[in-house]
Each structure stands twice: as C-alpha cells, then as structure tokens.
Write an enzyme that holds these catalytic residues in place. Structure first.
Site, PDB file in Angstrom:
ATOM      1  N   GLU A 172       0.923  -1.424  -0.050  1.00 40.11           N
ATOM      2  CA  GLU A 172      -0.162  -0.090   0.223  1.00 40.11           C
ATOM      3  C   GLU A 172       0.814   1.227   0.021  1.00 40.11           C
ATOM      4  OE1 GLU A 172      -3.409   2.065   2.941  1.00 40.11           O
ATOM      5  OE2 GLU A 172      -2.562  -0.049   3.442  1.00 40.11           O
ATOM      6  N   HIS A 173       1.810   1.284   0.991  1.00 43.71           N
ATOM      7  CA  HIS A 173       2.612   2.432   1.135  1.00 43.71           C
ATOM      8  C   HIS A 173       4.126   1.972   0.750  1.00 43.71           C
ATOM      9  CE1 HIS A 173      -0.644   3.462   3.793  1.00 43.71           C
ATOM     10  NE2 HIS A 173      -0.538   4.424   3.129  1.00 43.71           N
TER      11      HIS A 173
END
Length: 159
Positions: free
Chosen positions: A55-56
């Site tokens: 996601e990050h």
C-alpha cells in the site's frame, strides 16, 4: 551485517512504540504482518516492493526518483525523507484510499476516474464479422455460452 541492520530497525520501532497512543494496536499489526527484508542491492529491493505490491512504499535513497520506474506495483511511492506517508494521506492532493492486501498488482488508488463511467463502443462491420465470426464462435463454445455462439451463427447465416 543484515542481522545488525534488522536489529537496529527493530530497536527503533520499539523506541517509537513507547510514545504512541495506539501502541498495542501497532504491536499486534507488526506481530501478525510485520517483516524486515534485507536485500543485496536496490534493484532487488525494488523487485521485492513490486512483488509485495504494498500500500505504501517509502524510498530513502540518494536518488529516490529511480524507484518510480523500477517499482511496478505499489499503492503509493513516497520519495525521500520529507515525503512521509501522512503527507500523501492528508495534504499533497492524493488521498489515503489505497489498494491494500497486495491489490496494487491490479488496482490503483482512489481517484476522480472512480466516480466517472466509461462505456465501451463496439461497431463491427458485416465484412469484419465474416472474417472473425468462426473464431468468436469457438471462444463462446469454449466458455459454454451456446447463445453467444448462436448469435454469431445467425448473423453469419443472414449475410
């Protein structure tokens, strides 16, 4: 060296946890899903990031822009120490609705396009259908969709 690096990172995480109001939640998440990977070089790191489809991804290198082309799957890539994850979540114009659970392999972050519709337009000519109809029939039959195959046959027989 890799064990020492992992130990240093673990100590820093432990130190920061002491000050967080949601420390127990973070600890649980790290215990269940946390991992430290030590790789041989940046290319291996970028490949791993793409495989994980996180996601990050925060990139802290002397040339973080190199990561943009190298990382193929990520919800968001944060370049350099000033581009911390909360900047993306709250302030720079993106948002924190990102693909989770490795979904960055096939999905993107929420954007304006998610609120618009897109319509496919199909305009075959009778001549083109005559050239490809038999192949379309084969595909329809392979899927077990007899009516689709029949729709092609009817049109080919009426030409």
């Amino acid at each position: 060296p890799s064990e020492k690096l992992a130990e240093m990172v673990t100590k820093e995480i432990t130190r920061q946890l002491e000050t967080l109001s949601r420390a127990e939640l973070v600890k649980t998440a790290l215990e269940r899903f946390g991992a430290i990977f030590v790789v041989g070089d940046l290319n291996a790191a970028y490949d791993l990031c793409s495989q994980l489809a996180a996601e990050h991804v925060e990139v802290m290198t002397t040339d973080p822009w190199r990561a943009v082309d190298a990382i193929k799957c990520a919800g968001a890539i944060f370049l350099g120490p000033a581009s911390t994850e909360p900047v993306g979540d709250y302030f720079c114009g993106t948002n924190h609705v990102l693909p989770t659970g490795r979904a960055a392999r096939y999905a993107s972050s929420l954007g304006v396009a998610d609120f618009l519709t897109d319509t496919s337009i199909i305009a075959y000519t009778p001549e083109r259908l005559a050239k490809t109809g038999a192949q379309i029939e084969v595909l329809a039959e392979a899927e077990g969709l007899d009516a689709h195959a029949n729709a092609i046959r009817v049109r080919l027989n009426n030409q």
